[in-house]
Design a protein around this motif. Structure first.
Motif, mmCIF file in Angstrom:
data_model
loop_
_atom_site.group_PDB
_atom_site.id
_atom_site.type_symbol
_atom_site.label_atom_id
_atom_site.label_comp_id
_atom_site.label_asym_id
_atom_site.label_seq_id
_atom_site.Cartn_x
_atom_site.Cartn_y
_atom_site.Cartn_z
ATOM 1 N N ALA A 57 0.847 -1.209 0.000
ATOM 2 C CA ALA A 57 0.000 0.000 0.000
ATOM 3 C C ALA A 57 0.872 1.245 0.000
ATOM 4 N N ARG A 58 0.660 2.079 -0.972
ATOM 5 C CA ARG A 58 1.356 3.368 -1.028
ATOM 6 C C ARG A 58 0.528 4.335 -1.859
ATOM 7 N N VAL A 59 0.786 5.602 -1.672
ATOM 8 C CA VAL A 59 0.038 6.623 -2.406
ATOM 9 C C VAL A 59 0.463 6.605 -3.874
ATOM 10 N N ASP A 60 -0.431 7.000 -4.777
ATOM 11 C CA ASP A 60 -0.019 7.035 -6.180
ATOM 12 C C ASP A 60 -0.057 8.436 -6.792
ATOM 13 N N ILE A 61 -0.141 9.445 -5.920
ATOM 14 C CA ILE A 61 0.177 10.823 -6.327
ATOM 15 C C ILE A 61 1.505 11.105 -5.619
ATOM 16 N N GLY A 187 -10.239 -9.703 -6.806
ATOM 17 C CA GLY A 187 -10.262 -8.300 -7.211
ATOM 18 C C GLY A 187 -8.948 -7.907 -7.867
ATOM 19 N N THR A 188 -9.055 -6.955 -8.813
ATOM 20 C CA THR A 188 -7.860 -6.461 -9.517
ATOM 21 C C THR A 188 -7.942 -4.937 -9.717
ATOM 22 N N GLY A 189 -8.434 -4.216 -8.694
ATOM 23 C CA GLY A 189 -8.421 -2.742 -8.741
ATOM 24 C C GLY A 189 -7.090 -2.225 -8.203
ATOM 25 N N SER A 190 -7.037 -0.936 -7.862
ATOM 26 C CA SER A 190 -5.771 -0.306 -7.423
ATOM 27 C C SER A 190 -5.142 -1.021 -6.229
ATOM 28 N N SER A 191 -5.957 -1.445 -5.266
ATOM 29 C CA SER A 191 -5.401 -2.091 -4.061
ATOM 30 C C SER A 191 -4.744 -3.407 -4.452
ATOM 31 N N ALA A 192 -5.465 -4.213 -5.246
ATOM 32 C CA ALA A 192 -4.921 -5.510 -5.656
ATOM 33 C C ALA A 192 -3.677 -5.332 -6.512
ATOM 34 N N VAL A 193 -3.679 -4.340 -7.390
ATOM 35 C CA VAL A 193 -2.524 -4.118 -8.281
ATOM 36 C C VAL A 193 -1.267 -3.827 -7.448
ATOM 37 N N GLN A 194 -1.455 -3.186 -6.290
ATOM 38 C CA GLN A 194 -0.296 -2.960 -5.403
ATOM 39 C C GLN A 194 0.032 -4.211 -4.582
ATOM 40 N N ALA A 195 -1.003 -4.921 -4.139
ATOM 41 C CA ALA A 195 -0.772 -6.043 -3.210
ATOM 42 C C ALA A 195 -0.245 -7.293 -3.925
ATOM 43 N N GLN A 210 -9.950 -12.614 -11.165
ATOM 44 C CA GLN A 210 -10.182 -11.316 -11.810
ATOM 45 C C GLN A 210 -11.545 -11.270 -12.488
ATOM 46 N N ARG A 211 -12.351 -10.243 -12.127
ATOM 47 C CA ARG A 211 -13.620 -10.064 -12.839
ATOM 48 C C ARG A 211 -13.437 -9.069 -13.987
ATOM 49 N N THR A 212 -12.832 -7.918 -13.691
ATOM 50 C CA THR A 212 -12.573 -6.930 -14.752
ATOM 51 C C THR A 212 -11.096 -6.537 -14.690
ATOM 52 N N PRO A 213 -10.361 -6.699 -15.772
ATOM 53 C CA PRO A 213 -8.951 -6.291 -15.719
ATOM 54 C C PRO A 213 -8.809 -4.779 -15.571
ATOM 55 N N THR A 335 -11.721 5.480 -17.416
ATOM 56 C CA THR A 335 -13.077 5.617 -16.867
ATOM 57 C C THR A 335 -13.288 4.710 -15.664
ATOM 58 N N LYS A 336 -12.383 3.752 -15.460
ATOM 59 C CA LYS A 336 -12.201 3.136 -14.162
ATOM 60 C C LYS A 336 -10.844 3.675 -13.739
ATOM 61 N N ARG A 337 -10.597 3.763 -12.452
ATOM 62 C CA ARG A 337 -9.384 4.444 -11.978
ATOM 63 C C ARG A 337 -8.137 3.795 -12.571
ATOM 64 N N THR A 387 -11.786 -6.126 -2.774
ATOM 65 C CA THR A 387 -13.027 -5.870 -3.510
ATOM 66 C C THR A 387 -13.560 -4.454 -3.340
ATOM 67 N N GLY A 388 -12.724 -3.553 -2.844
ATOM 68 C CA GLY A 388 -13.063 -2.139 -2.916
ATOM 69 C C GLY A 388 -14.000 -1.634 -1.836
ATOM 70 N N PHE A 389 -14.721 -0.582 -2.195
ATOM 71 C CA PHE A 389 -15.464 0.205 -1.206
ATOM 72 C C PHE A 389 -16.872 0.541 -1.701
ATOM 73 N N SER A 500 -18.285 1.195 -12.870
ATOM 74 C CA SER A 500 -17.219 1.572 -11.943
ATOM 75 C C SER A 500 -17.817 2.076 -10.639
ATOM 76 N N TRP A 501 -16.948 2.201 -9.648
ATOM 77 C CA TRP A 501 -17.450 2.774 -8.392
ATOM 78 C C TRP A 501 -17.741 4.259 -8.546
ATOM 79 N N TYR A 502 -17.133 4.920 -9.557
ATOM 80 C CA TYR A 502 -17.469 6.328 -9.802
ATOM 81 C C TYR A 502 -18.966 6.472 -10.070
HETATM 82 P P1 NAP Z 1 -11.812 -1.241 -6.729
HETATM 83 O O1 NAP Z 1 -11.056 -0.401 -7.638
HETATM 84 O O2 NAP Z 1 -13.275 -1.025 -6.593
HETATM 85 O O3 NAP Z 1 -11.508 -2.749 -7.115
HETATM 86 C C1 NAP Z 1 -12.241 -3.784 -6.569
HETATM 87 C C2 NAP Z 1 -11.963 -5.029 -7.357
HETATM 88 O O4 NAP Z 1 -12.717 -6.097 -6.799
HETATM 89 C C3 NAP Z 1 -12.398 -4.922 -8.817
HETATM 90 O O5 NAP Z 1 -11.493 -5.608 -9.611
HETATM 91 C C4 NAP Z 1 -13.766 -5.581 -8.798
HETATM 92 O O6 NAP Z 1 -14.175 -6.080 -10.040
HETATM 93 C C5 NAP Z 1 -13.515 -6.696 -7.822
HETATM 94 N N1 NAP Z 1 -14.751 -7.197 -7.217
HETATM 95 C C6 NAP Z 1 -15.646 -6.514 -6.481
HETATM 96 N N2 NAP Z 1 -16.658 -7.322 -6.111
HETATM 97 C C7 NAP Z 1 -16.382 -8.528 -6.634
HETATM 98 C C8 NAP Z 1 -17.047 -9.770 -6.632
HETATM 99 N N3 NAP Z 1 -18.226 -9.932 -6.005
HETATM 100 N N4 NAP Z 1 -16.483 -10.808 -7.259
HETATM 101 C C9 NAP Z 1 -15.309 -10.646 -7.900
HETATM 102 N N5 NAP Z 1 -14.632 -9.501 -7.964
HETATM 103 C C10 NAP Z 1 -15.170 -8.447 -7.333
HETATM 104 O O7 NAP Z 1 -11.229 -1.158 -5.222
HETATM 105 P P2 NAP Z 1 -9.754 -0.821 -4.760
HETATM 106 O O8 NAP Z 1 -8.771 -1.576 -5.532
HETATM 107 O O9 NAP Z 1 -9.719 -0.963 -3.282
HETATM 108 O O10 NAP Z 1 -9.588 0.699 -5.133
HETATM 109 C C11 NAP Z 1 -10.627 1.634 -4.859
HETATM 110 C C12 NAP Z 1 -10.099 3.027 -5.047
HETATM 111 O O11 NAP Z 1 -9.265 3.372 -3.945
HETATM 112 C C13 NAP Z 1 -9.214 3.208 -6.259
HETATM 113 O O12 NAP Z 1 -9.951 3.381 -7.429
HETATM 114 C C14 NAP Z 1 -8.428 4.428 -5.858
HETATM 115 O O13 NAP Z 1 -9.155 5.590 -6.051
HETATM 116 C C15 NAP Z 1 -8.234 4.204 -4.366
HETATM 117 N N6 NAP Z 1 -6.938 3.538 -4.107
HETATM 118 C C16 NAP Z 1 -5.835 4.297 -4.231
HETATM 119 C C17 NAP Z 1 -4.623 3.739 -4.004
HETATM 120 C C18 NAP Z 1 -3.414 4.602 -4.090
HETATM 121 O O14 NAP Z 1 -3.441 5.787 -4.035
HETATM 122 N N7 NAP Z 1 -2.310 4.039 -4.192
HETATM 123 C C19 NAP Z 1 -4.495 2.394 -3.674
HETATM 124 C C20 NAP Z 1 -5.652 1.645 -3.542
HETATM 125 C C21 NAP Z 1 -6.872 2.227 -3.767
HETATM 126 P P3 NAP Z 1 -15.086 -5.168 -11.017
HETATM 127 O O15 NAP Z 1 -14.172 -4.119 -11.556
HETATM 128 O O16 NAP Z 1 -15.588 -6.119 -12.012
HETATM 129 O O17 NAP Z 1 -16.165 -4.577 -10.171
#
Ligand code: NAP
Length: 553
Positions: A57-61, A187-195, A210-213, A335-337, A387-389, A500-502
């Protein structure tokens, strides 16, 4: 004992949340001489950085930018160690600021707010903590974070899993033993990409579901020294001014001379376009957002960048089949982060990493032994939920907030999140959200936005004056007008083309709407200033707000 007999403490201002926005708000309120108390669910300061302790986990700005601007002393004294600071350093920074201004004496930790109910008789918010403790406040400021309410999907058998199943966003303080373990990451969003790259280094085997790359760009993190920092510190004020007008509120320091895009991606020839993408790729980080004017508005322009990044993914991943799975196919880039990565794609070249495409093989259930997807049991010792927020509204919805007539904020939002300026809602007097839905939040530097909103709130409190019965809330028509404006901007963009969560898509049942104001910070600031100028025309004001009347006259 009757409740009235219990001494209920009263404050002018209650702030909820000790993240960067809440800490700054507390600093301002105290400086103003207001009686103020901040309640924080965690045991320390830092907000999102307090909870998100997952590996990597680290900031990306860039940290020189992702920091407070309100105190020149803080800017000059604090030293960062890396271009993008890791989570523990960000918590140390929040601690440093809290200690410097002695903020902790007005913070109550381990105190989760359960409800906030507006009492129309007294014009006070009655705030109750989960512990049962109750306080009253004239102003209730929700600095609860835009990405702070974890989303854990409801999946059959989830409780039956035999091992630990941490969420990235609630990573245990004591850590999770991953060394030599079979780990599944969902999950493969920003958190997973770092972890993922960090987990792959220590796990015996890592399976990524991975559901959505994601689209990821190399972060190119590195250590930074004093000489580099001193150069920026020599004119921090100048940098902050540029940031306030920059796309997204940050410049990416190597692009300081080009903080806003000026050309369409389609008005330059291919050679110039690719040269620009190459420069940004080599520099690393999120500066791609500011490359051309139309990447978020024109499908054709957007595809030029998408194609560029897809080609890079193919170069980085050795197995062509795996590369194809990792390439996003069904949404426009940005359009996704956008994620900033360190060896994310290369991690899939490791022997001990498997990628499973959930679109082809959806998760069916969790068993004591692992995750069943597409008929296959992925046996594991640990499941990591990345799986995000429940973004923007989740943290507010988890508090039972009731405004005039006992109306719940959740009901106010049942047909879609709506606010005025992302700051307030009609029927919820003297309650303000920081980095809230309908503000530029996720599309503007969150610390600088929090600072600006803190100034705005201070002005409102000041203008309402000392009359204890004075209240202010947006008129219903102001809220409608703001939503129309925000929705219209979103409809001109490509954001609605992605799930997206947006847009609220990641939470089942959440009404679809763009939750971020896209009209730039400069325009946002102008709207905020107009709303309070000339007697607060956009607000309903009750009580006897002498100073507001004075502004109007
Ligand atoms: P996220 O971007 O919402 O990613 C969640 C991941 O979990 C997605 O790949 C999502 O797939 C998957 N998922 C959710 N529900 C699922 C299910 N039921 N089954 C399978 N897969 C599922 O969450 P995040 O990675 O925690 O990031 C959230 C936001 O936090 C980022 O967009 C960013 O703004 C911020 N963040 C910033 C940093 C940084 O500054 N370094 C680091 C981490 C996070 P789908 O896409 O298909 O929904």
């Amino acid at each position: 004992m009757k409740e009235d007999a219990v001494a209920v403490r009263e404050f002018e201002v209650v702030i909820v949340g000790a993240g960067f926005a809440g800490l700054h708000m507390l600093y301002r309120a105290r400086k103003k001489g207001l009686s103020v108390r901040l309640y924080e669910a965690g045991s320390g300061v830092g907000g999102t950085w307090y909870w998100n302790r997952y590996p990597g986990a680290r900031v990306d700005i860039e940290s020189m930018e992702y920091s407070y601007s309100f105190s020149e002393e803080v800017q000059q004294e604090w030293k960062w160690t890396e271009r993008y600071s890791p989570q523990p350093e960000l918590v140390r920074y929040a601690e440093f600021v809290a200690d410097k201004f002695d903020l902790k004496r007005d913070i109550q930790f381990d105190s989760r707010v359960a409800s906030a109910v507006f009492d129309e008789q007294t014009a006070r918010w009655e705030i109750r903590l989960q512990s049962g403790e109750q306080v009253r406040a004239r102003f209730c400021i929700m600095a609860t974070g835009l990405l702070s309410a974890p989303n854990k999907p409801k999946i059959e058998g989830i409780e039956s899993f035999a091992g630990p199943q941490p969420q990235t966003s609630l990573w245990p303080k004591e850590g999770v033993a991953l060394e030599g373990k079979r780990v599944v990451v969902i999950g493969t969003g920003s958190s997973a990409v770092q972890a993922i790259p960090e987990i792959a280094k220590v796990a015996s085997h890592l399976t990524v579901l991975q559901r959505t790359p994601a689209y990821a760009i190399p972060a190119r993190n590195h250590a930074i020294d004093d000489v580099y920092q001193d150069k920026i510190k020599a004119d921090y004020t100048g940098l902050r001014e540029i940031e306030k007008n920059a796309f997204g509120g940050f410049v990416s320091l190597s692009f300081m001379d080009r903080p806003v895009p000026t050309k369409s991606a389609l008005e330059v020839d291919e050679e110039e376009r690719i040269a620009e993408y190459d420069t940004r790729w080599a520099a690393g980080g999120l500066s791609f957002y500011a490359t051309f004017t139309d990447l978020l508005f024109s499908k054709d322009a957007n595809e030029t960048l998408a194609d560029y990044v897809k080609a890079k993914i193919r170069e980085r991943v050795k197995d062509p089949e795996t590369a194809e799975k990792l390439i996003p196919k069904d949404y426009p880039i940005l359009t996704k982060r956008l994620c900033a990565d360190t060896n994310y794609y290369e991690t899939y070249n490791r022997e001990n990493v498997t990628l499973v495409d959930l679109r082809m093989n959806p998760i069916e259930r969790i068993t004591p032994a692992g995750v069943v997807a597409g008929g296959t049991l992925h046996e594991c010792d640990v499941i990591v939920w990345a799986t995000g927020f429940d973004a923007m509204s989740g943290a507010l919805d988890r508090v039972d907030i009731r405004g005039r007539g006992g109306r719940r904020l959740k009901d106010h939002w049942s047909e879609g999140l709506r606010t005025f300026l992302g700051l307030m809602c009609a029927g919820f007097p003297n309650m303000v959200y920081m980095n809230g839905p309908g503000s530029p939040s996720a599309f503007f530097h969150p610390i600088l936005l929090g600072e600006y909103q803190g100034e705005w709130i201070e002005q409102v409190i000041d203008d309402l004056g000392a009359d204890p019965r004075a209240t202010l809330e947006p008129r219903a028509e102001s809220e409608d007008e703001w939503q129309r404006h925000s929705d219209e901007l979103a409809s001109l963009s490509l954001f609605p083309a992605a799930k997206s969560w947006y847009m609220g898509d990641n939470i089942p049942g959440k009404p679809r709407r763009m939750l971020v104001y896209l009209g730039s910070f400069a325009s946002y600031r102008q709207h905020c200033e107009e709303a309070v100028a000339n007697g607060y025309p956009k607000f309903r004001i009750e009580g006897r707000p002498a100073s507001v009347a004075a502004v109007a006259s």
